[in-house]
Design a protein around this motif. Structure first.
Motif, PDB file in Angstrom:
ATOM      1  N   MET A 119       0.873  -1.269  -0.199  1.00 14.63           N
ATOM      2  CA  MET A 119       0.078  -0.013   0.063  1.00 14.63           C
ATOM      3  C   MET A 119       0.857   1.395  -0.065  1.00 14.63           C
ATOM      4  O   MET A 119       1.953   1.292   0.659  1.00 14.63           O
ATOM      5  CB  MET A 119      -0.908  -0.013   1.228  1.00 14.63           C
ATOM      6  N   ASP A 120       0.478   2.297  -0.858  1.00 11.71           N
ATOM      7  CA  ASP A 120       1.314   3.448  -1.120  1.00 11.71           C
ATOM      8  C   ASP A 120       0.912   4.265   0.097  1.00 11.71           C
ATOM      9  O   ASP A 120      -0.369   5.143   0.205  1.00 11.71           O
ATOM     10  CB  ASP A 120       1.102   4.173  -2.250  1.00 11.71           C
ATOM     11  N   LEU A 121       1.608   4.502   1.224  1.00  9.21           N
ATOM     12  CA  LEU A 121       1.228   5.266   2.470  1.00  9.21           C
ATOM     13  C   LEU A 121       1.292   6.805   2.539  1.00  9.21           C
ATOM     14  O   LEU A 121       0.734   7.437   3.159  1.00  9.21           O
ATOM     15  CB  LEU A 121       2.197   4.769   3.683  1.00  9.21           C
ATOM     16  N   VAL A 122       1.985   7.205   1.262  1.00  6.24           N
ATOM     17  CA  VAL A 122       2.182   8.646   0.877  1.00  6.24           C
ATOM     18  C   VAL A 122       0.805   9.109   0.432  1.00  6.24           C
ATOM     19  O   VAL A 122       0.765  10.461   0.308  1.00  6.24           O
ATOM     20  CB  VAL A 122       3.486   8.953   0.221  1.00  6.24           C
ATOM     21  N   ARG A 123       0.179   8.447  -0.369  1.00  4.57           N
ATOM     22  CA  ARG A 123      -1.082   8.864  -1.091  1.00  4.57           C
ATOM     23  C   ARG A 123      -2.006   9.497   0.103  1.00  4.57           C
ATOM     24  O   ARG A 123      -2.150   8.932   1.033  1.00  4.57           O
ATOM     25  CB  ARG A 123      -1.664   7.624  -1.526  1.00  4.57           C
ATOM     26  N   GLY A 124      -2.986  10.287  -0.503  1.00 10.23           N
ATOM     27  CA  GLY A 124      -3.872  10.886   0.160  1.00 10.23           C
ATOM     28  C   GLY A 124      -4.884   9.909   0.835  1.00 10.23           C
ATOM     29  O   GLY A 124      -5.221   9.055   0.147  1.00 10.23           O
ATOM     30  N   ALA A 125      -5.182   9.978   1.882  1.00 13.76           N
ATOM     31  CA  ALA A 125      -6.377   9.287   2.531  1.00 13.76           C
ATOM     32  C   ALA A 125      -7.702   9.387   1.962  1.00 13.76           C
ATOM     33  O   ALA A 125      -8.143  10.742   2.118  1.00 13.76           O
ATOM     34  CB  ALA A 125      -6.195   9.423   4.080  1.00 13.76           C
ATOM     35  N   SER A 126      -8.499   8.562   1.593  1.00  7.94           N
ATOM     36  CA  SER A 126      -9.962   8.814   1.249  1.00  7.94           C
ATOM     37  C   SER A 126     -11.135   8.695   2.351  1.00  7.94           C
ATOM     38  O   SER A 126     -10.353   8.463   3.362  1.00  7.94           O
ATOM     39  CB  SER A 126     -10.183   7.667   0.086  1.00  7.94           C
ATOM     40  N   GLY A 127     -11.979   9.102   1.941  1.00  9.46           N
ATOM     41  CA  GLY A 127     -13.000   9.020   3.017  1.00  9.46           C
ATOM     42  C   GLY A 127     -13.358   7.593   3.263  1.00  9.46           C
ATOM     43  O   GLY A 127     -13.627   7.327   4.608  1.00  9.46           O
ATOM     44  N   ALA A 128     -13.432   6.601   2.379  1.00  8.84           N
ATOM     45  CA  ALA A 128     -13.870   5.406   2.720  1.00  8.84           C
ATOM     46  C   ALA A 128     -12.781   4.724   3.719  1.00  8.84           C
ATOM     47  O   ALA A 128     -12.785   3.898   4.507  1.00  8.84           O
ATOM     48  CB  ALA A 128     -13.719   4.452   1.220  1.00  8.84           C
ATOM     49  N   GLU A 129     -11.175   5.156   3.516  1.00 10.29           N
ATOM     50  CA  GLU A 129     -10.220   4.659   4.209  1.00 10.29           C
ATOM     51  C   GLU A 129     -10.241   4.973   5.646  1.00 10.29           C
ATOM     52  O   GLU A 129     -10.153   4.344   6.361  1.00 10.29           O
ATOM     53  CB  GLU A 129      -8.732   5.032   3.684  1.00 10.29           C
ATOM     54  N   ARG A 130     -10.933   6.400   5.786  1.00  6.16           N
ATOM     55  CA  ARG A 130     -11.078   7.107   7.066  1.00  6.16           C
ATOM     56  C   ARG A 130     -12.085   6.105   7.930  1.00  6.16           C
ATOM     57  O   ARG A 130     -11.989   5.973   8.945  1.00  6.16           O
ATOM     58  CB  ARG A 130     -11.405   8.662   7.082  1.00  6.16           C
ATOM     59  N   ASP A 131     -13.193   6.046   7.004  1.00  8.19           N
ATOM     60  CA  ASP A 131     -14.400   4.905   7.764  1.00  8.19           C
ATOM     61  C   ASP A 131     -13.856   3.730   8.209  1.00  8.19           C
ATOM     62  O   ASP A 131     -14.330   3.338   9.106  1.00  8.19           O
ATOM     63  CB  ASP A 131     -15.426   5.024   6.720  1.00  8.19           C
ATOM     64  N   ARG A 132     -13.140   3.248   7.311  1.00 11.06           N
ATOM     65  CA  ARG A 132     -12.724   1.491   7.802  1.00 11.06           C
ATOM     66  C   ARG A 132     -11.603   1.841   8.804  1.00 11.06           C
ATOM     67  O   ARG A 132     -11.767   0.865   9.786  1.00 11.06           O
ATOM     68  CB  ARG A 132     -11.865   1.276   6.627  1.00 11.06           C
ATOM     69  N   SER A 133     -11.056   2.969   9.147  1.00  7.88           N
ATOM     70  CA  SER A 133     -10.067   3.132  10.275  1.00  7.88           C
ATOM     71  C   SER A 133     -10.990   3.424  11.417  1.00  7.88           C
ATOM     72  O   SER A 133     -10.814   2.932  12.633  1.00  7.88           O
ATOM     73  CB  SER A 133      -9.151   4.295  10.046  1.00  7.88           C
ATOM     74  N   ILE A 134     -11.937   4.222  11.490  1.00  8.33           N
ATOM     75  CA  ILE A 134     -12.855   4.497  12.372  1.00  8.33           C
ATOM     76  C   ILE A 134     -13.752   3.310  12.841  1.00  8.33           C
ATOM     77  O   ILE A 134     -13.904   3.016  14.195  1.00  8.33           O
ATOM     78  CB  ILE A 134     -13.632   5.545  12.161  1.00  8.33           C
ATOM     79  N   GLU A 135     -14.035   2.447  12.039  1.00  7.11           N
ATOM     80  CA  GLU A 135     -14.723   1.034  12.114  1.00  7.11           C
ATOM     81  C   GLU A 135     -13.737   0.190  13.024  1.00  7.11           C
ATOM     82  O   GLU A 135     -14.177  -0.466  14.233  1.00  7.11           O
ATOM     83  CB  GLU A 135     -15.112   0.419  11.033  1.00  7.11           C
ATOM     84  N   ALA A 136     -12.637   0.211  12.612  1.00  3.82           N
ATOM     85  CA  ALA A 136     -11.612  -0.655  13.344  1.00  3.82           C
ATOM     86  C   ALA A 136     -11.514  -0.175  14.736  1.00  3.82           C
ATOM     87  O   ALA A 136     -11.166  -0.742  15.971  1.00  3.82           O
ATOM     88  CB  ALA A 136     -10.183  -0.545  12.553  1.00  3.82           C
ATOM     89  N   LEU A 137     -11.207   1.070  15.041  1.00  4.24           N
ATOM     90  CA  LEU A 137     -11.087   1.934  16.375  1.00  4.24           C
ATOM     91  C   LEU A 137     -12.520   1.620  17.202  1.00  4.24           C
ATOM     92  O   LEU A 137     -12.397   1.315  18.209  1.00  4.24           O
ATOM     93  CB  LEU A 137     -10.774   3.438  16.252  1.00  4.24           C
ATOM     94  N   GLU A 138     -13.470   1.587  16.604  1.00  6.23           N
ATOM     95  CA  GLU A 138     -14.961   1.158  17.137  1.00  6.23           C
ATOM     96  C   GLU A 138     -14.911  -0.476  17.839  1.00  6.23           C
ATOM     97  O   GLU A 138     -15.127  -0.399  18.733  1.00  6.23           O
ATOM     98  CB  GLU A 138     -16.206   1.577  16.104  1.00  6.23           C
ATOM     99  N   TYR A 139     -14.432  -1.126  16.919  1.00  9.29           N
ATOM    100  CA  TYR A 139     -14.184  -2.517  17.384  1.00  9.29           C
ATOM    101  C   TYR A 139     -13.194  -3.027  18.308  1.00  9.29           C
ATOM    102  O   TYR A 139     -13.681  -3.413  19.093  1.00  9.29           O
ATOM    103  CB  TYR A 139     -13.844  -3.321  16.154  1.00  9.29           C
ATOM    104  N   ALA A 140     -12.191  -2.172  18.178  1.00  9.79           N
ATOM    105  CA  ALA A 140     -11.078  -2.051  19.390  1.00  9.79           C
ATOM    106  C   ALA A 140     -11.648  -1.704  20.508  1.00  9.79           C
ATOM    107  O   ALA A 140     -11.333  -2.224  21.621  1.00  9.79           O
ATOM    108  CB  ALA A 140      -9.899  -1.314  18.989  1.00  9.79           C
TER     109      ALA A 140
END
Length: 61
Positions: free
Chosen positions: A1-22
C-alpha cells in the motif's frame, strides 16, 4: 500500500470502524478512541491513518 497517497473518506471510515471494534473489545479506552477518531478526520495520508491502528491486531476488522 502506498502510505504517502492521500487518505480517502472510505479509508477513514474503515479506520474508524476498526477503532470502534477495538473500543468494544476493550483494547483501547474511550478517551484514546476519541483522540484517534479526531486524528482520523484530520489525517491527510494513508500513513496518518495507519498510525492510528498500529498496535491493534489486524484480525480485528
Amino acid at each position: 500500500m502506498d502510505l504517502v497517497r492521500g487518505a480517502s473518506g472510505a479509508e477513514r471510515d474503515r479506520s474508524i470502524e476498526a477503532l470502534e471494534y477495538a473500543l468494544g473489545e476493550g483494547r483501547i479506552t474511550a478517551p484514546e478512541f476519541e483522540e484517534r477518531v479526531e486524528a482520523a478526520f484530520l489525517a491527510r495520508t494513508r500513513a496518518d491513518l495507519a498510525a492510528l491502528t498500529a498496535g491493534l491486531p489486524r484480525g480485528l476488522w
